[in-house]
Design an enzyme around this catalytic site. Sequence first.
Site, PDB file in Angstrom:
ATOM      1  N   VAL A 184       0.839  -1.214   0.000  1.00 46.23           N
ATOM      2  CA  VAL A 184       0.000   0.000   0.000  1.00 46.23           C
ATOM      3  C   VAL A 184       0.869   1.257   0.000  1.00 46.23           C
ATOM      4  CG1 VAL A 184      -1.635   1.329   1.415  1.00 46.23           C
ATOM      5  CG2 VAL A 184      -1.923  -1.115   1.188  1.00 46.23           C
ATOM      6  N   ASP A 185       1.920   1.216   0.808  1.00 44.56           N
ATOM      7  CA  ASP A 185       2.828   2.360   0.968  1.00 44.56           C
ATOM      8  C   ASP A 185       3.404   2.769  -0.384  1.00 44.56           C
ATOM      9  OD1 ASP A 185       5.580   2.821   3.380  1.00 44.56           O
ATOM     10  OD2 ASP A 185       4.260   4.253   2.394  1.00 44.56           O
TER      11      ASP A 185
HETATM   12  N1  APR Z   1      -4.857  -1.086  -2.341  1.00 45.98           N
HETATM   13  C1  APR Z   1      -5.423  -1.799  -1.313  1.00 45.98           C
HETATM   14  N2  APR Z   1      -4.777  -2.768  -0.648  1.00 45.98           N
HETATM   15  C2  APR Z   1      -3.508  -3.051  -1.044  1.00 45.98           C
HETATM   16  C3  APR Z   1      -2.850  -2.362  -2.090  1.00 45.98           C
HETATM   17  C4  APR Z   1      -3.584  -1.341  -2.748  1.00 45.98           C
HETATM   18  N3  APR Z   1      -3.058  -0.634  -3.758  1.00 45.98           N
HETATM   19  N4  APR Z   1      -1.581  -2.878  -2.216  1.00 45.98           N
HETATM   20  C5  APR Z   1      -1.470  -3.854  -1.294  1.00 45.98           C
HETATM   21  N5  APR Z   1      -2.619  -3.976  -0.590  1.00 45.98           N
HETATM   22  C6  APR Z   1      -2.954  -4.900   0.495  1.00 45.98           C
HETATM   23  C7  APR Z   1      -2.074  -6.104   0.664  1.00 45.98           C
HETATM   24  O1  APR Z   1      -2.468  -7.131  -0.244  1.00 45.98           O
HETATM   25  C8  APR Z   1      -2.374  -6.460   2.124  1.00 45.98           C
HETATM   26  O2  APR Z   1      -3.581  -7.227   2.191  1.00 45.98           O
HETATM   27  O3  APR Z   1      -2.821  -4.187   1.717  1.00 45.98           O
HETATM   28  C9  APR Z   1      -2.611  -5.102   2.782  1.00 45.98           C
HETATM   29  C10 APR Z   1      -1.448  -4.598   3.625  1.00 45.98           C
HETATM   30  O4  APR Z   1      -0.236  -4.995   3.004  1.00 45.98           O
HETATM   31  P1  APR Z   1       1.114  -4.100   3.051  1.00 45.98           P
HETATM   32  O5  APR Z   1       0.962  -2.971   2.136  1.00 45.98           O
HETATM   33  O6  APR Z   1       2.242  -5.043   2.853  1.00 45.98           O
HETATM   34  O7  APR Z   1       1.139  -3.500   4.533  1.00 45.98           O
HETATM   35  P2  APR Z   1       1.608  -4.168   5.901  1.00 45.98           P
HETATM   36  O8  APR Z   1       1.358  -5.631   5.940  1.00 45.98           O
HETATM   37  O9  APR Z   1       1.009  -3.297   6.957  1.00 45.98           O
HETATM   38  O10 APR Z   1       3.202  -3.991   5.893  1.00 45.98           O
HETATM   39  C11 APR Z   1       3.712  -2.689   5.960  1.00 45.98           C
HETATM   40  O11 APR Z   1       5.019  -3.100   4.026  1.00 45.98           O
HETATM   41  O12 APR Z   1       4.807  -1.969   2.106  1.00 45.98           O
HETATM   42  C12 APR Z   1       5.554  -2.053   3.231  1.00 45.98           C
HETATM   43  O13 APR Z   1       6.381   0.158   3.610  1.00 45.98           O
HETATM   44  C13 APR Z   1       5.446  -0.811   4.059  1.00 45.98           C
HETATM   45  O14 APR Z   1       7.159  -1.521   5.530  1.00 45.98           O
HETATM   46  C14 APR Z   1       5.763  -1.357   5.397  1.00 45.98           C
HETATM   47  C15 APR Z   1       5.106  -2.723   5.388  1.00 45.98           C
END
Ligand code: APR
Length: 179
Positions: A33-34
């Site tokens: 997501v980030d």
């Molecule tokens: N829109 C909605 N959901 C999304 C998107 C998007 N564009 N991209 C990914 N996801 C989903 C993933 O499939 C997962 O179910 O969001 C959820 C959270 O995944 P992550 O983004 O990996 O977040 P998190 O598990 O909290 O880990 C955070 O990951 O991306 C890095 O910089 C971030 O270090 C941090 C860590």
Amino acid sequence: MTSIEITRGDITGQDVDAIVNAANNSLLGGGGVDGAIHRAGGPDILDECRRLRATEFPDGLPTGSAAATTAGRLAARMVIHTVGPVWSEREDRSGLLASAYRESLRVALDRGAASIAFPAISAGVYGWPMDDAARIAITTIRDELACIPTGSIELVRFVLFSEQARSAFASAADAAPAS
Ligand code: APR
């Protein structure tokens, strides 16, 4: 009465006042997501994240906390960055995951957002089992909405990136007692 929606989609395309970012403590971007939010929103978001690091959060955004920046080119008015806990078999970090949702909602309220979109915080790179992540998300938001003035938040939308995630959130919503 606040509407709670559960939908499959890309959080960067949501036309809401506040989009919640599943960030990391550095606040300086990452994957998932980030990465999607920074890519779609553009450099202004990172510029403001850097300013937050230089001022309010010199040691980084603590896990379970939340902070808002511009949404840059996104349709939203703001991005609320929050840091979920990394899943642990040994330690119960549920309180920190609940705090990430609670604090994001608080920041949205403080900034007058009437609608907010959440991803499945911690359920990606941070390894939280989706069903439990959904349970914590739904129950935390429902409990918080029961405590805030009626009408202050019109819409909370959970935006899930897969059918499996969407189904987990829908099941959690059916299972959790309505507040
Ligand atoms: N829109 C909605 N959901 C999304 C998107 C998007 N564009 N991209 C990914 N996801 C989903 C993933 O499939 C997962 O179910 O969001 C959820 C959270 O995944 P992550 O983004 O990996 O977040 P998190 O598990 O909290 O880990 C955070 O990951 O991306 C890095 O910089 C971030 O270090 C941090 C860590």
